[in-house]
Design a protein around this motif. Structure first.
Motif, PDB file in Angstrom:
ATOM      1  N   ASP A   1       0.827  -1.228   0.000  1.00  0.00           N
ATOM      2  CA  ASP A   1       0.000   0.000   0.000  1.00  0.00           C
ATOM      3  C   ASP A   1       0.856   1.270   0.000  1.00  0.00           C
ATOM      4  O   ASP A   1       0.316   2.376   0.045  1.00  0.00           O
ATOM      5  CB  ASP A   1      -0.963  -0.003   1.193  1.00  0.00           C
ATOM      6  CG  ASP A   1      -0.247  -0.185   2.534  1.00  0.00           C
ATOM      7  OD1 ASP A   1      -0.937  -0.449   3.539  1.00  0.00           O
ATOM      8  OD2 ASP A   1       1.003  -0.079   2.563  1.00  0.00           O
ATOM      9  N   VAL A   2       2.170   1.129  -0.055  1.00  0.00           N
ATOM     10  CA  VAL A   2       3.038   2.316  -0.212  1.00  0.00           C
ATOM     11  C   VAL A   2       3.128   2.612  -1.699  1.00  0.00           C
ATOM     12  O   VAL A   2       3.687   1.837  -2.469  1.00  0.00           O
ATOM     13  CB  VAL A   2       4.441   2.057   0.368  1.00  0.00           C
ATOM     14  CG1 VAL A   2       5.383   3.214   0.021  1.00  0.00           C
ATOM     15  CG2 VAL A   2       4.354   1.881   1.880  1.00  0.00           C
ATOM     16  N   ARG A   3       2.504   3.732  -2.118  1.00  0.00           N
ATOM     17  CA  ARG A   3       2.382   4.041  -3.543  1.00  0.00           C
ATOM     18  C   ARG A   3       3.461   5.031  -3.975  1.00  0.00           C
ATOM     19  O   ARG A   3       3.785   5.951  -3.236  1.00  0.00           O
ATOM     20  CB  ARG A   3       1.012   4.662  -3.812  1.00  0.00           C
ATOM     21  CG  ARG A   3      -0.139   3.716  -3.538  1.00  0.00           C
ATOM     22  CD  ARG A   3      -1.407   4.450  -3.113  1.00  0.00           C
ATOM     23  NE  ARG A   3      -1.865   5.421  -4.077  1.00  0.00           N
ATOM     24  CZ  ARG A   3      -2.948   5.248  -4.862  1.00  0.00           C
ATOM     25  NH1 ARG A   3      -3.614   4.106  -4.799  1.00  0.00           N
ATOM     26  NH2 ARG A   3      -3.359   6.188  -5.685  1.00  0.00           N
ATOM     27  N   PRO A   4       4.039   4.854  -5.169  1.00  0.00           N
ATOM     28  CA  PRO A   4       5.062   5.796  -5.624  1.00  0.00           C
ATOM     29  C   PRO A   4       4.461   7.167  -5.898  1.00  0.00           C
ATOM     30  O   PRO A   4       3.327   7.276  -6.378  1.00  0.00           O
ATOM     31  CB  PRO A   4       5.602   5.174  -6.910  1.00  0.00           C
ATOM     32  CG  PRO A   4       4.613   4.159  -7.335  1.00  0.00           C
ATOM     33  CD  PRO A   4       3.848   3.742  -6.115  1.00  0.00           C
ATOM     34  N   ARG A   5       5.234   8.206  -5.595  1.00  0.00           N
ATOM     35  CA  ARG A   5       4.868   9.578  -5.892  1.00  0.00           C
ATOM     36  C   ARG A   5       5.436   9.926  -7.267  1.00  0.00           C
ATOM     37  O   ARG A   5       6.627   9.754  -7.518  1.00  0.00           O
ATOM     38  CB  ARG A   5       5.381  10.519  -4.816  1.00  0.00           C
ATOM     39  CG  ARG A   5       4.689  10.306  -3.471  1.00  0.00           C
ATOM     40  CD  ARG A   5       5.255  11.181  -2.392  1.00  0.00           C
ATOM     41  NE  ARG A   5       5.198  12.586  -2.765  1.00  0.00           N
ATOM     42  CZ  ARG A   5       4.084  13.343  -2.728  1.00  0.00           C
ATOM     43  NH1 ARG A   5       2.938  12.779  -2.352  1.00  0.00           N
ATOM     44  NH2 ARG A   5       4.091  14.608  -3.084  1.00  0.00           N
ATOM     45  N   VAL A   6       4.534  10.414  -8.129  1.00  0.00           N
ATOM     46  CA  VAL A   6       4.860  10.583  -9.550  1.00  0.00           C
ATOM     47  C   VAL A   6       4.802  12.043  -9.962  1.00  0.00           C
ATOM     48  O   VAL A   6       3.877  12.772  -9.591  1.00  0.00           O
ATOM     49  CB  VAL A   6       3.889   9.759 -10.417  1.00  0.00           C
ATOM     50  CG1 VAL A   6       4.047  10.086 -11.897  1.00  0.00           C
ATOM     51  CG2 VAL A   6       4.113   8.265 -10.168  1.00  0.00           C
TER      52      VAL A   6
ATOM     53  N   TRP B   1       2.350  -1.134 -13.698  1.00  0.00           N
ATOM     54  CA  TRP B   1       3.207  -2.292 -13.410  1.00  0.00           C
ATOM     55  C   TRP B   1       4.451  -1.856 -12.634  1.00  0.00           C
ATOM     56  O   TRP B   1       4.884  -2.543 -11.722  1.00  0.00           O
ATOM     57  CB  TRP B   1       3.630  -2.970 -14.707  1.00  0.00           C
ATOM     58  CG  TRP B   1       2.500  -3.701 -15.384  1.00  0.00           C
ATOM     59  CD1 TRP B   1       1.347  -4.140 -14.808  1.00  0.00           C
ATOM     60  CD2 TRP B   1       2.408  -4.058 -16.760  1.00  0.00           C
ATOM     61  NE1 TRP B   1       0.553  -4.745 -15.739  1.00  0.00           N
ATOM     62  CE2 TRP B   1       1.177  -4.727 -16.946  1.00  0.00           C
ATOM     63  CE3 TRP B   1       3.256  -3.891 -17.853  1.00  0.00           C
ATOM     64  CZ2 TRP B   1       0.764  -5.221 -18.187  1.00  0.00           C
ATOM     65  CZ3 TRP B   1       2.856  -4.399 -19.097  1.00  0.00           C
ATOM     66  CH2 TRP B   1       1.628  -5.043 -19.249  1.00  0.00           C
ATOM     67  N   HIS B   2       5.019  -0.700 -12.962  1.00  0.00           N
ATOM     68  CA  HIS B   2       6.158  -0.177 -12.196  1.00  0.00           C
ATOM     69  C   HIS B   2       5.722   0.087 -10.755  1.00  0.00           C
ATOM     70  O   HIS B   2       6.421  -0.270  -9.804  1.00  0.00           O
ATOM     71  CB  HIS B   2       6.675   1.112 -12.834  1.00  0.00           C
ATOM     72  CG  HIS B   2       7.814   1.744 -12.083  1.00  0.00           C
ATOM     73  ND1 HIS B   2       9.136   1.523 -12.393  1.00  0.00           N
ATOM     74  CD2 HIS B   2       7.820   2.602 -11.015  1.00  0.00           C
ATOM     75  CE1 HIS B   2       9.906   2.202 -11.547  1.00  0.00           C
ATOM     76  NE2 HIS B   2       9.129   2.859 -10.703  1.00  0.00           N
ATOM     77  N   ALA B   3       4.543   0.669 -10.602  1.00  0.00           N
ATOM     78  CA  ALA B   3       4.043   0.994  -9.256  1.00  0.00           C
ATOM     79  C   ALA B   3       3.830  -0.265  -8.419  1.00  0.00           C
ATOM     80  O   ALA B   3       4.058  -0.282  -7.206  1.00  0.00           O
ATOM     81  CB  ALA B   3       2.734   1.773  -9.364  1.00  0.00           C
ATOM     82  N   GLN B   4       3.407  -1.334  -9.083  1.00  0.00           N
ATOM     83  CA  GLN B   4       3.175  -2.606  -8.389  1.00  0.00           C
ATOM     84  C   GLN B   4       4.456  -3.426  -8.258  1.00  0.00           C
ATOM     85  O   GLN B   4       4.415  -4.574  -7.823  1.00  0.00           O
ATOM     86  CB  GLN B   4       2.119  -3.420  -9.153  1.00  0.00           C
ATOM     87  CG  GLN B   4       0.745  -2.765  -9.163  1.00  0.00           C
ATOM     88  CD  GLN B   4      -0.233  -3.516 -10.059  1.00  0.00           C
ATOM     89  OE1 GLN B   4       0.147  -4.352 -10.881  1.00  0.00           O
ATOM     90  NE2 GLN B   4      -1.511  -3.211  -9.914  1.00  0.00           N
TER      91      GLN B   4
END
Ligand SMILES: Nc1nc2c(c(=O)[nH]1)N[C@@H](CN(C=O)c1ccc(C(=O)N[C@@H](CCC(=O)O)C(=O)O)cc1)CN2
Length: 291
Positions: free
Chosen positions: A92-97, A274-277
């Motif tokens: 659940d830690v999501r990348p900041r884009v 897919w990168h985020a996951q």
């Protein structure tokens, strides 16, 4: 089995020289720490001699038996045995884009809608552009918009400002959503593996500028779009996802571009998600994608 309400889900990714016992070592270690594997994929590349693994798992009810730190310490020991490059983080830690655009807004529009609809597992921090045209779109999603004009003489200064924004917004990933400026070798090195671009051709064909005009001149029967990591070598970074469509002799360059817009948006959205996951692992000049 997916995570229960009180359980937390983690993603473990690794790559290492191929050897016997890697999967068993990981599975036994996770079991010993009270974890339950919910998804696992692996690939042994006989060409590079490297092994790749992505495992999704839940901790036991109420948290990891001896805590996340203990799991990391135990895994670090296993990683040392197999010379692993690895990453372990909560799902659940999501990348900041940070999204960068020029004048074409279809990919930005698609990313913003997908993120707002919960279809993209990222948090968009801000939009940056070398043109003012798309400020309205960023503002419509209550996002900051930074206009950073650039030319050959101001590129170093403009990129320095960009890096300031990367730090200020705590950005994990930069997405070039039809950003039409070549990034410097220095910037590519600083953010290696953290910049994704959408190129509007079926790479490796038609790198560089105006690919739809190049394709039209060549009389292609397929056009495509390619999402790839950005490197100093223009449009030669590791490919993450591609989309294609049939075309024919009746299509003008402008019609090819119109057909290509949806391909670009789809390929980019898939690659970013897919990168985020953490489903994309670098394999030298290529990628392994555990879709
Ligand atoms: N270092 C990199 N920068 C960029 C890449 C890359 O792979 N490595 N991808 C491009 C995107 N792109 C196509 O997808 C692209 C953008 C712009 C041009 C180009 O030639 N633009 C100008 C020159 C601009 C400049 O010198 O900065 C031109 O039209 O002459 C080609 C391909 C994004 N950046």
């Amino acid at each position: 089995m997916s995570a229960g309400s009180s359980e937390r889900e983690y993603v473990l990714t690794l790559s290492c020289p191929d050897a016997r016992g890697i999967v068993a070592g990981v599975a036994n270690l996770l079991a010993a720490h009270g974890c339950n594997i919910t998804e696992s994929q692996q690939y042994g590349d006989s060409y590079s001699g490297r092994f790749f693994l992505r495992t999704q798992f839940t901790d036991s009810e109420g948290g990891l038996d001896a805590g996340e730190d203990a799991l990391r310490a135990a895994f670090a020991s296993l990683a040392g045995e197999f010379d692993m490059e690895w990453d372990l983080r909560p799902r659940d830690v999501r990348p900041r884009v940070l999204v960068m655009v020029s004048k074409f807004g279809h990919c930005l529009n698609d990313l913003l809608y997908r993120q707002r609809s919960g279809l993209l597992e990222v948090d968009i921090a801000a939009v940056v552009s070398n043109h003012p045209d798309l400020e309205f779109l960023a503002r419509s999603y209550d996002l900051d918009f930074h206009h950073l004009p650039v030319n050959a003489g101001t590129k170093a200064e403009q990129e320095a400002r960009l890096l300031e924004l990367v730090d200020a917004y705590d950005v994990d990933l930069v997405v070039l959503a039809r950003y039409m400026q070549i990034l410097s070798e220095e910037l590519c090195a600083k953010m290696s593996g953290r910049i994704i671009n959408i190129h509007h051709s079926f790479l490796p064909s038609f790198k560089g500028a105006r690919p739809y005009h190049q394709a039209h001149a060549r009389g292609v029967k397929l056009i495509g779009a390619t999402a790839h990591y950005v490197t100093a070598d223009l449009d030669e970074g590791p490919i993450i996802e591609q989309e294609v469509s049939r075309v024919d002799h009746t299509h003008s360059p402008e019609q090819l571009a119109a057909i290509g817009r949806d391909l670009e948006s789809l390929a980019l959205a898939r690659a970013v998600n897919w990168h985020a996951q953490r489903r994309v692992l670098l394999n030298a000049e290529r990628t392994v994608v555990f879709r």
